[in-house]
Design a protein around this motif. Structure first.
Motif, mmCIF file in Angstrom:
data_model
loop_
_atom_site.group_PDB
_atom_site.id
_atom_site.type_symbol
_atom_site.label_atom_id
_atom_site.label_comp_id
_atom_site.label_asym_id
_atom_site.label_seq_id
_atom_site.Cartn_x
_atom_site.Cartn_y
_atom_site.Cartn_z
ATOM 1 N N ARG A 66 0.825 -1.217 0.000
ATOM 2 C CA ARG A 66 0.000 0.000 0.000
ATOM 3 C C ARG A 66 0.851 1.254 0.000
ATOM 4 N N PHE A 67 2.095 1.131 0.471
ATOM 5 C CA PHE A 67 2.942 2.313 0.566
ATOM 6 C C PHE A 67 4.370 1.942 0.207
ATOM 7 N N LEU A 68 4.981 2.687 -0.699
ATOM 8 C CA LEU A 68 6.377 2.472 -1.089
ATOM 9 C C LEU A 68 7.136 3.783 -0.912
ATOM 10 N N LEU A 69 8.229 3.742 -0.189
ATOM 11 C CA LEU A 69 9.125 4.887 -0.057
ATOM 12 C C LEU A 69 10.478 4.455 -0.587
ATOM 13 N N ILE A 70 10.921 5.106 -1.636
ATOM 14 C CA ILE A 70 12.193 4.759 -2.264
ATOM 15 C C ILE A 70 13.172 5.896 -1.999
#
Length: 195
Positions: A66-70
């Motif tokens: 649901r959430f991706l932080l790259i």
């Protein structure tokens, strides 16, 4: 993998080949087959297999995240971008943070156009992070001509000191907690003394 597909794959991994293509193709094919064979037969997987396998097999997560932080987005490879796509769907909130002026991993397969390709793949918008909370104003004054975008000091940032001094003077002036930028000292292991 056919030879033409392999050349495309090498381009995708940002490892273009010139000269000795046949020999390199045979060696690469052997390594890829062994790696994918270990994955299929023994569930043994390397980092590169993890990045390559979703694209190779067309895998997607059954339940996308649901959430991706790259972080360090400027150093992602094309295969890494495909991995992110395999882990997400249209409901995924995606944030990528990077600075194309700090891209340093081209030798390891990072995509030169990583930030633009990420934005295109996910339909993102770009927001600047032009205020530095890390550096004093004098350091930013030196960096500004090299930066591709606006670069300003945080409100209340210290002026800082930039000097070229000899070793003896250095050890007299340095205090614990000081930020010291000097390749020679790092190479000689002298920063341990500063700490």
């Amino acid at each position: 993998i056919q030879s033409g597909d392999w050349v495309d794959l090498m381009e995708e991994l940002d490892a273009p080949v010139t000269g000795s293509e046949h020999t390199l193709y045979q060696l690469t094919l052997r390594v890829l087959r062994q790696g994918l064979g270990l994955l299929e037969q023994q569930n043994v997987i390397s980092f590169y297999d993890q990045v390559l396998a979703p694209s190779h097999y067309g895998w997607r997560l059954a339940r996308p995240v649901r959430f991706l932080l790259i972080d360090e987005l400027q150093d992602i490879s094309k295969a890494g971008l495909k991995l992110l796509q395999a882990a997400s769907d249209e409901q995924t909130v995606i944030i990528g943070v990077g600075d194309r002026d700090q891209a340093i991993n081209g030798f390891a397969g990072a995509d030169h156009d990583a930030m633009e390709n990420f934005s295109q793949a996910f339909g993102t918008r770009t927001l600047p992070l032009s205020i530095s909370y890390r550096c004093p104003t004098r350091v930013l004054d030196l960096a500004r001509p090299l930066a591709s975008g606006a670069l300003e000091a945080a409100p209340g940032a210290k002026e800082g000191i930039i000097e070229d001094i000899d070793d003896e003077e250095f050890f007299q002036l340095v205090k614990p907690g000081a930020l010291v930028l000097c390749r020679r000292l790092v190479r000689e292991g002298l920063l341990e003394v500063v700490r």
